[in-house]
Design a protein around this motif. Sequence first.
Motif, short mmCIF file in Angstrom:
data_model
loop_
_atom_site.label_atom_id
_atom_site.label_comp_id
_atom_site.label_asym_id
_atom_site.label_seq_id
_atom_site.Cartn_x
_atom_site.Cartn_y
_atom_site.Cartn_z
N THR A 134 0.80 -1.23 0.00
CA THR A 134 0.00 0.00 0.00
C THR A 134 0.83 1.27 0.00
N ASP A 135 2.08 1.20 0.48
CA ASP A 135 2.93 2.40 0.52
C ASP A 135 3.79 2.53 -0.73
N GLY A 136 3.64 1.60 -1.69
CA GLY A 136 4.46 1.62 -2.90
C GLY A 136 5.68 0.74 -2.83
N SER A 137 5.99 0.17 -1.67
CA SER A 137 7.09 -0.77 -1.57
C SER A 137 6.73 -2.04 -2.34
N ARG A 138 7.77 -2.73 -2.78
CA ARG A 138 7.54 -3.95 -3.55
C ARG A 138 8.12 -5.15 -2.81
N LEU A 139 7.33 -6.22 -2.77
CA LEU A 139 7.72 -7.46 -2.11
C LEU A 139 7.71 -8.56 -3.16
N THR A 140 8.83 -9.29 -3.29
CA THR A 140 8.90 -10.42 -4.20
C THR A 140 9.21 -11.67 -3.40
N LEU A 141 8.36 -12.67 -3.51
CA LEU A 141 8.54 -13.92 -2.75
C LEU A 141 9.14 -14.99 -3.65
N ASP A 142 10.08 -15.73 -3.07
CA ASP A 142 10.70 -16.86 -3.75
C ASP A 142 9.83 -18.10 -3.58
N THR A 143 10.29 -19.21 -4.08
CA THR A 143 9.60 -20.48 -3.98
C THR A 143 9.31 -20.87 -2.52
#
Length: 332
Positions: A134-143
């Motif tokens: 929601t704040d524009g941060s990006r989260l990328t999850l691995d396997t």
Amino acid sequence: MNGRVMIEAAEWVERLDAASDDSTRAQFDHWHAQPGHKVAYETVVDAREASTALADHPDMLALRHATVARVALARAPRAPRRTAPWLLAAAACAAVVAPLAWLRLADDGAPASRIASAPIYRTATGQRLMVTLTDGSRLTLDTDSRVRVAYSDSERRLVLERGQALFEVAKHQPRPFVVVAGSHAVTAHGTAFDVRLDPGTVQVALVEGLVSVATSQGQARPVKMVPDDVLTASATGISVRHVPGMALALSSWSEGRLVFEDTSLRHAVAEMNRYGTPQIAIADAGAGAVRISGSFRTGDVQPFLDALELGFPVTVDRRADGRITIATKKYR
């Protein structure tokens, strides 16, 4: 499909929900008649419906998260315009597990935080998932990873409960950004860093910016990291290595690649196996000790095995039942 048009389509869906006067409808009809806009609008409407009807389907979950991320990242940094709340929430509602009334985080002795609902983002084996928060941060999850988001008015807090994630933190935000993994908390402002949680071990690789890592016991001062630092914390203590390029290599999974630099074959095989079948076995210590370097696609086993056979002193046994075994090559 043009990202700007997709954003406009999402905004039109919201505007039509909120108002149905003749003026709004006329503006929409004009927009809708332009090339490509009808398809974009129908795509957004279908996605909205699918977010409810297919919320639990893992393939749709990954697709919706990736779409939301691309749309949000395409928005220029100007005075905020409201993106349809349902569009941002569609990915979240699909990944929400059981609501949590109380969440206790063991990082700094702070009291438990009451939250009405704590969204959980997760991936299955072989999946990768990108989410714009929601704040524009990006989260990328691995396997095979799981992250709980617990933002509050005072801080942006996430808990890595399993696996690995890359955090790209939105800059110029008043609230601190805190990632808890095991008994360690990483605090950052406008930065990018990778966190991996293994049994008994936490690894933090700093790609850019500055972060500090603290333990829940508070027995030592927080460790401050600079780019290309890789911190490893376990029951025996904390160590920090500084190797140019290492942080990027360790986070290359976020682009669907695994980069090995003078890595033991045993470790490389273990990394490849994290992304699904077919699983690879090492037959002997000699084969496991072979050092390799190279870049390979996650989950793409065959090029990895072909490269081993061509360039390293090992043999690969591919059996009819799908089992794969790597052994030391025997010379006559």
